[in-house]
Design an enzyme around this catalytic site. Structure first.
Site, short mmCIF file in Angstrom:
data_model
loop_
_atom_site.label_atom_id
_atom_site.label_comp_id
_atom_site.label_asym_id
_atom_site.label_seq_id
_atom_site.Cartn_x
_atom_site.Cartn_y
_atom_site.Cartn_z
N ASP A 1 4.09 -5.19 -2.90
CA ASP A 1 3.02 -5.09 -3.76
C ASP A 1 3.05 -6.71 -4.42
O ASP A 1 4.23 -6.72 -5.52
CB ASP A 1 3.13 -4.59 -4.80
CG ASP A 1 1.57 -4.38 -5.55
OD1 ASP A 1 0.52 -3.20 -5.78
OD2 ASP A 1 1.11 -5.88 -6.24
N GLU B 1 -1.46 -5.46 -0.92
CA GLU B 1 0.16 -4.31 -0.74
C GLU B 1 0.33 -3.89 0.64
O GLU B 1 -0.88 -3.87 1.41
CB GLU B 1 -0.72 -2.72 -1.22
CG GLU B 1 -0.79 -3.53 -2.54
CD GLU B 1 -1.58 -1.37 -3.60
OE1 GLU B 1 -0.63 -1.09 -4.04
OE2 GLU B 1 -2.30 -0.78 -2.07
#
Length: 428
Positions: A31, A129
């Site tokens: 992330d 992500e």
DNA sequence: TCTGGGGTCCTAGGACCC
DNA sequence: TCTGGGGTCCTAGGACCC
């Protein structure tokens, strides 16, 4: 040392339904830390890069919201999706910059490419992500722990892309996802196999992905706020309160049950564009012009991604914030500006006929996507009346080429619908 | 405080077919 | 003649995520 690219042999075959592997899966979620803020700083090191508190999002006077805030600004309570006016009250010294749209997807691609050199299976879950499945790579990295792999990947991505990421890891996607929050910013957090229950039971229900404000409220009324409280509740009760499917889903969810695979081949399912206007628009002709721009935009994205679409949706948000939409599905998938605009125009007309109010937001979406190469041969349905003509497709593709060569302003949207008026069109 | 833009997934009702 | 049930597709709306 590890190979620059993973050999095809160790990539998982998506067709084979592999039975639950005896060794636990090794899944990581990568992330990007405050991705939009990082990209804004990299693109403008002298401006945004020097700001003490940075907010990326809409203008303070306009109708914008915060897309992303630097960690320094978050310390004041600034959060994503908060109106920028509110954010400025919390953090008056903050610098606000617009969303660097095009650059965001470029940087996102850079990160993805870097990850594809480090892991056999990579799936983008959003622009910032990425899920990795490192199952079966133990021998390749001779006993490297998942934690060590995560730190190595973090360092490598930073060196190649200048983007700082955090990594969460575990035996299932949902565990990796939750672990990432403990890793942020700029860190790594691995939930070891067998430690999942302890990890989950310390969380609030609201922390679990998929449990949003509405479900939290329903459960709060039943006296349930924490995972710990909900753990002893029998599945039958959850099903009685939430319905069979959702009850069973919640029961499994809080236990971290998640068999979903990291799927590198996932296909896009919709393409859409929407605009909130600086001021509400009540004039139909002006709305028509805005619709034309939006259809042109989604249609060119559609062709760029080599898709055709069967369903067109027009979305409208009235000045009182009531949101409505109409959609229409055609038998044969279409791709031309003219055909898409023709349908969108009729849908907007119906929406306006239902409820006539100044409009705050207008949007166009395309679903029922099929690859253009999978679609029926050109011309086969040219005269069916329901689809689009070869001429319309040819015009749109020519315009795409002109724009690629001479820039977006090279051809104005009005010209595209002209194709409808020449021999062959218009249709009713 | 006054509410962006890009998505995914689910539900529920009606039409239609067998 | 009246009454079913299941499956699939379409449409509208809503929850949720980043």
């Amino acid at each position: 040392m590890y190979p620059a690219r993973f050999p095809a042999a160790i990539r998982r075959n998506p067709e084979s339904s592999v039975p639950e592997s005896p060794s636990p899966r090794r899944i990581l979620l990568v992330d990007c830390d405050a991705f939009f803020v990082q990209v804004a700083c990299l693109e403008d090191p002298e401006g945004a890069g020097k700001a003490k508190y940075l907010i990326v999002g809409g203008t303070p006077t306009g109708r914008g919201v915060v897309t992303s805030a630097s960690y320094s600004a978050r310390a004041f309570g600034v959060r994503a999706a908060m109106p920028t006016a509110h954010a400025l009250r919390l953090c008056p010294e903050a610098t606000i910059v617009g969303v660097p749209r095009g650059v965001i997807s470029e940087r996102s691609r850079d990160v993805r490419r870097a990850l594809e050199d480090l892991s056999p299976i990579v799936q983008a879950a959003s622009v910032d992500e990425f899920y990795l499945d490192l199952s079966g790579t133990e021998r390749l990295f001779t006993g490297e722990t998942l934690e060590a792999s995560a730190w190595r990947i973090r360092q490598s991505v930073l060196e190649r892309t200048q983007i700082s990421v955090s990594l969460g890891g575990g035996t299932r996607r949902v565990i990796a996802k939750l672990a990432t929050r403990c890793a942020k910013p700029a860190g790594v957090h691995i939930v070891q196999p067998g430690a999942e229950d302890v990890f989950l039971r310390q969380l609030d229900l609201a922390d679990i992905p998929g449990i949003g404000p509405a479900l939290v409220e329903v459960l709060r009324k039943k006296g349930l706020v924490r995972v710990e409280d909900t753990w002893p509740v029998q599945i039958e009760w959850l099903q009685r309160w939430l319905g069979d499917r959702r009850g069973a889903w919640l029961y499994r969810r809080i236990r971290g049950v998640d068999s979903s695979e990291v799927d590198p081949h996932e296909r896009r399912k919709s393409i859409s564009a929407e605009r909130t206007f600086a001021e509400d628009i009540g004039d139909d002709r002006e709305l028509g012009r805005r619709l034309l721009k939006l259809t042109g935009s989604v249609a060119s994205t559609l062709r760029e991604k080599c898709f055709r679409a069967r369903t067109v949706t027009v979305k409208l948000r009235d000045s009182d914030f009531k949101t409505r939409q109409h959609s229409q599905t055609v038998p044969e998938a279409i791709e031309s500006d003219a055909a898409i605009h023709e349908i969108a125009k009729a849908l907007l007309f119906d929406l306006r006929a239902d409820r006539r109010m100044p409009v705050r937001l207008l949007g166009v979406g395309l679903t029922g996507l099929v690859g253009s190469e999978d679609a029926p041969q050109l011309g086969l349905f040219a005269n069916s009346g329901a689809g689009e003509t070869d001429r319309e497709r040819a015009v749109s593709r020519t315009v795409d080429e002109l724009r690629n060569r001479f820039g977006r302003g090279a051809v104005m949207p009005g010209l595209l619908v002209e194709a409808k008026k020449t021999p062959g069109g218009p249709k009713k």
